[in-house]
Design a protein around this motif. Structure first.
Motif, PDB file in Angstrom:
ATOM      1  N   ALA A 114      44.093  -8.432  62.354  1.00 30.49           N
ATOM      2  CA  ALA A 114      42.749  -9.122  62.412  1.00 30.49           C
ATOM      3  C   ALA A 114      42.850 -10.807  62.406  1.00 30.49           C
ATOM      4  O   ALA A 114      43.916 -11.191  61.897  1.00 30.49           O
ATOM      5  CB  ALA A 114      41.731  -8.562  61.230  1.00 30.49           C
ATOM      6  N   LEU A 115      41.964 -11.213  62.883  1.00 25.98           N
ATOM      7  CA  LEU A 115      41.844 -12.726  63.103  1.00 25.98           C
ATOM      8  C   LEU A 115      40.772 -13.654  62.554  1.00 25.98           C
ATOM      9  O   LEU A 115      39.611 -13.034  62.597  1.00 25.98           O
ATOM     10  CB  LEU A 115      42.162 -13.105  64.381  1.00 25.98           C
ATOM     11  N   MET A 116      41.040 -14.581  61.512  1.00 30.16           N
ATOM     12  CA  MET A 116      39.880 -15.479  61.101  1.00 30.16           C
ATOM     13  C   MET A 116      40.286 -16.849  61.638  1.00 30.16           C
ATOM     14  O   MET A 116      41.099 -17.560  60.901  1.00 30.16           O
ATOM     15  CB  MET A 116      39.870 -15.200  59.705  1.00 30.16           C
ATOM     16  N   LEU A 117      39.244 -17.494  61.915  1.00 33.34           N
ATOM     17  CA  LEU A 117      39.362 -18.871  62.482  1.00 33.34           C
ATOM     18  C   LEU A 117      38.206 -19.860  61.786  1.00 33.34           C
ATOM     19  O   LEU A 117      36.991 -19.640  62.150  1.00 33.34           O
ATOM     20  CB  LEU A 117      39.179 -19.155  63.986  1.00 33.34           C
ATOM     21  N   VAL A 118      38.629 -20.652  60.778  1.00 38.79           N
ATOM     22  CA  VAL A 118      37.641 -21.327  60.007  1.00 38.79           C
ATOM     23  C   VAL A 118      37.810 -22.579  60.445  1.00 38.79           C
ATOM     24  O   VAL A 118      38.723 -23.573  60.571  1.00 38.79           O
ATOM     25  CB  VAL A 118      38.020 -20.994  58.474  1.00 38.79           C
ATOM     26  N   ARG A 119      36.516 -23.310  60.724  1.00 40.95           N
ATOM     27  CA  ARG A 119      36.439 -24.527  61.182  1.00 40.95           C
ATOM     28  C   ARG A 119      37.602 -25.092  62.076  1.00 40.95           C
ATOM     29  O   ARG A 119      38.224 -26.045  61.777  1.00 40.95           O
ATOM     30  CB  ARG A 119      36.669 -25.680  60.123  1.00 40.95           C
ATOM     31  N   PRO A 120      37.516 -24.356  63.419  1.00 42.09           N
ATOM     32  CA  PRO A 120      38.753 -24.664  64.222  1.00 42.09           C
ATOM     33  C   PRO A 120      38.478 -26.195  64.883  1.00 42.09           C
ATOM     34  O   PRO A 120      37.456 -26.451  65.134  1.00 42.09           O
ATOM     35  CB  PRO A 120      38.511 -23.768  65.392  1.00 42.09           C
ATOM     36  N   ALA A 121      39.757 -26.905  64.895  1.00 45.56           N
ATOM     37  CA  ALA A 121      39.927 -28.229  65.391  1.00 45.56           C
ATOM     38  C   ALA A 121      40.351 -28.181  66.756  1.00 45.56           C
ATOM     39  O   ALA A 121      40.335 -28.972  67.530  1.00 45.56           O
ATOM     40  CB  ALA A 121      40.888 -29.194  64.438  1.00 45.56           C
ATOM     41  N   TRP A 122      41.044 -26.980  67.141  1.00 47.63           N
ATOM     42  CA  TRP A 122      41.389 -26.898  68.750  1.00 47.63           C
ATOM     43  C   TRP A 122      40.726 -25.758  69.352  1.00 47.63           C
ATOM     44  O   TRP A 122      40.515 -24.569  68.569  1.00 47.63           O
ATOM     45  CB  TRP A 122      43.064 -26.805  68.555  1.00 47.63           C
ATOM     46  N   ILE A 123      40.760 -25.585  70.600  1.00 44.95           N
ATOM     47  CA  ILE A 123      40.340 -24.303  71.436  1.00 44.95           C
ATOM     48  C   ILE A 123      41.636 -23.988  71.801  1.00 44.95           C
ATOM     49  O   ILE A 123      42.368 -23.160  71.398  1.00 44.95           O
ATOM     50  CB  ILE A 123      39.444 -24.559  72.132  1.00 44.95           C
ATOM     51  N   ALA A 124      42.315 -24.751  73.023  1.00 45.37           N
ATOM     52  CA  ALA A 124      43.387 -24.539  73.812  1.00 45.37           C
ATOM     53  C   ALA A 124      44.177 -25.816  73.774  1.00 45.37           C
ATOM     54  O   ALA A 124      45.497 -25.783  74.032  1.00 45.37           O
ATOM     55  CB  ALA A 124      43.221 -23.606  74.831  1.00 45.37           C
ATOM     56  N   GLN A 125      43.471 -26.666  74.347  1.00 46.11           N
ATOM     57  CA  GLN A 125      44.135 -28.141  74.826  1.00 46.11           C
ATOM     58  C   GLN A 125      44.872 -28.866  73.716  1.00 46.11           C
ATOM     59  O   GLN A 125      44.556 -28.890  72.549  1.00 46.11           O
ATOM     60  CB  GLN A 125      42.971 -28.717  75.487  1.00 46.11           C
ATOM     61  N   SER A 126      45.768 -29.474  74.286  1.00 47.54           N
ATOM     62  CA  SER A 126      46.567 -30.554  73.249  1.00 47.54           C
ATOM     63  C   SER A 126      45.725 -31.692  73.276  1.00 47.54           C
ATOM     64  O   SER A 126      45.294 -32.347  74.017  1.00 47.54           O
ATOM     65  CB  SER A 126      47.955 -30.727  73.839  1.00 47.54           C
ATOM     66  N   ARG A 127      45.791 -32.478  72.084  1.00 50.39           N
ATOM     67  CA  ARG A 127      45.564 -33.794  71.687  1.00 50.39           C
ATOM     68  C   ARG A 127      44.214 -33.906  72.070  1.00 50.39           C
ATOM     69  O   ARG A 127      43.454 -34.750  72.793  1.00 50.39           O
ATOM     70  CB  ARG A 127      46.256 -34.987  72.512  1.00 50.39           C
ATOM     71  N   PRO A 128      43.189 -33.022  71.613  1.00 49.56           N
ATOM     72  CA  PRO A 128      41.756 -33.159  71.606  1.00 49.56           C
ATOM     73  C   PRO A 128      41.286 -34.330  70.915  1.00 49.56           C
ATOM     74  O   PRO A 128      41.625 -34.936  70.068  1.00 49.56           O
ATOM     75  CB  PRO A 128      41.127 -31.699  70.944  1.00 49.56           C
ATOM     76  N   ASP A 129      39.951 -34.753  71.578  1.00 47.90           N
ATOM     77  CA  ASP A 129      39.533 -36.043  71.335  1.00 47.90           C
ATOM     78  C   ASP A 129      39.411 -36.249  69.734  1.00 47.90           C
ATOM     79  O   ASP A 129      39.290 -37.013  69.045  1.00 47.90           O
ATOM     80  CB  ASP A 129      38.226 -36.383  71.965  1.00 47.90           C
ATOM     81  N   ASN A 130      38.743 -34.908  69.048  1.00 44.08           N
ATOM     82  CA  ASN A 130      38.358 -34.868  67.681  1.00 44.08           C
ATOM     83  C   ASN A 130      39.349 -34.969  66.826  1.00 44.08           C
ATOM     84  O   ASN A 130      39.406 -35.383  65.474  1.00 44.08           O
ATOM     85  CB  ASN A 130      37.564 -33.628  67.448  1.00 44.08           C
ATOM     86  N   MET A 131      40.640 -35.019  67.290  1.00 44.98           N
ATOM     87  CA  MET A 131      41.737 -35.453  66.373  1.00 44.98           C
ATOM     88  C   MET A 131      42.571 -36.874  66.538  1.00 44.98           C
ATOM     89  O   MET A 131      43.232 -36.900  65.716  1.00 44.98           O
ATOM     90  CB  MET A 131      43.121 -34.412  66.773  1.00 44.98           C
ATOM     91  N   ARG A 132      41.596 -37.722  67.350  1.00 44.73           N
ATOM     92  CA  ARG A 132      42.044 -39.117  67.502  1.00 44.73           C
ATOM     93  C   ARG A 132      41.878 -39.677  65.950  1.00 44.73           C
ATOM     94  O   ARG A 132      42.707 -40.449  65.654  1.00 44.73           O
ATOM     95  CB  ARG A 132      41.174 -39.641  68.307  1.00 44.73           C
ATOM     96  N   PRO A 133      41.138 -39.410  65.118  1.00 47.39           N
ATOM     97  CA  PRO A 133      41.195 -40.139  63.750  1.00 47.39           C
ATOM     98  C   PRO A 133      42.353 -39.867  63.127  1.00 47.39           C
ATOM     99  O   PRO A 133      42.869 -40.821  62.330  1.00 47.39           O
ATOM    100  CB  PRO A 133      39.837 -39.427  63.039  1.00 47.39           C
ATOM    101  N   PHE A 134      43.075 -38.615  63.122  1.00 47.13           N
ATOM    102  CA  PHE A 134      44.252 -38.589  62.199  1.00 47.13           C
ATOM    103  C   PHE A 134      45.445 -39.461  63.245  1.00 47.13           C
ATOM    104  O   PHE A 134      46.230 -40.064  62.400  1.00 47.13           O
ATOM    105  CB  PHE A 134      44.821 -37.113  62.542  1.00 47.13           C
TER     106      PHE A 134
END
Length: 274
Positions: A114-134
């Protein structure tokens, strides 16, 4: 909650904690998180919850060569499962932990129940824009150490987070209080630029029972990411919970309720009938 160090094949060690009894569930922290984040987020007492503190997190040492990726963290988790003689397990996690879980659901589905995805920051692509603050925080840590805190807070990104996602800002600001800022910067930058190494088409072929949890008022973990994953994975259930920035106590109450219900339907019941 008990913990121990587990040695991996390359000689590295990771800290592993276990809590509870019953069906094994690996539940992973997010980028910069640790065993405490996982423990706070997971409902206690329902299952045998196992958390691997990824290299450079919690009590797990930084990687000697500074090589970090979601794929490597996923491989480390599989190595721990083998060391613990756990053949099949449920898996979930928060943010980066969700990306690790999604990768394993795609790459070794025969081992995941079974799989549980909580507050995912990625879908499939690398370097998504939402991770730029890091990436921005990592650059300031590398160049300024703890003094980068005020620069980040006054930056355009810091101002936007303060207005729209104060919980994200608090997490990012916390990095400037950490030891070994240059090594932490390498870790944060590497993962922020990485991805789970899987495709949307592969996610659409996942047939496991799946729970996806998201909420608003979060720029690092956009609600749209959670909604999109729930649309992609055929068997997925979706739960929208209270944003942590709005009401922290209600956030965790909602999260525990969503996870408890899912575990009761798809993990605990499976263990009772197997």
């Amino acid at each position: 909650m008990s913990g121990r160090m587990v040695e991996l094949k390359d000689g590295a060690t990771v800290h592993v904690v276990e809590d509870g009894e019953g069906m094994p569930v690996f539940f992973q922290h997010g980028l910069g998180g640790d065993r405490n984040q996982a423990a706070e987020s997971f409902p206690a007492g329902l299952c045998r919850r196992i958390t691997v503190e990824c290299r450079g997190h919690g009590r797990s040492p930084f990687d000697a060569d500074g090589h970090y990726s979601i794929a490597r963290f996923a491989d480390d988790l599989l190595a721990v499962a083998d060391a613990l003689q756990i053949d099949r397990f449920a898996i979930g996690g928060i943010s980066m932990g969700a990306a690790i879980a999604a990768r394993l659901a795609v790459t070794v589905p025969e081992r995941v129940t079974a799989l549980m995805l909580v507050r995912p920051a990625w879908i499939a692509q690398s370097r998504p824009d939402n991770m730029r603050p890091f990436e921005e925080a990592a650059a300031l840590l590398r160049d300024h150490g703890a003094a980068g805190r005020d620069i980040f807070r006054r930056s355009e990104t810091g101002e936007r987070l303060a207005r729209e996602a104060p919980d994200n800002l608090a997490s990012l600001m916390g990095f400037f209080d950490r030891a070994e800022p240059e090594r932490l910067a390498v870790l944060l930058d590497a993962i922020a630029r990485d991805g789970p190494g899987i495709s949307a088409a592969q996610l659409a072929r996942v047939t496991l029972p799946t729970l996806v949890v998201g909420h608003g008022e979060d720029l690092v973990h956009p609600l749209g990411h959670a909604q999109r994953l729930a649309e992609l994975i055929p068997a997925a259930e979706f739960a929208e919970i209270t944003p942590k920035a709005r009401d922290r106590a209600l956030h965790f109450e909602d999260l525990h309720a969503a996870l408890s219900g899912f575990l009761a339907r798809h993990v605990i019941r499976q263990g009772e009938t197997s």
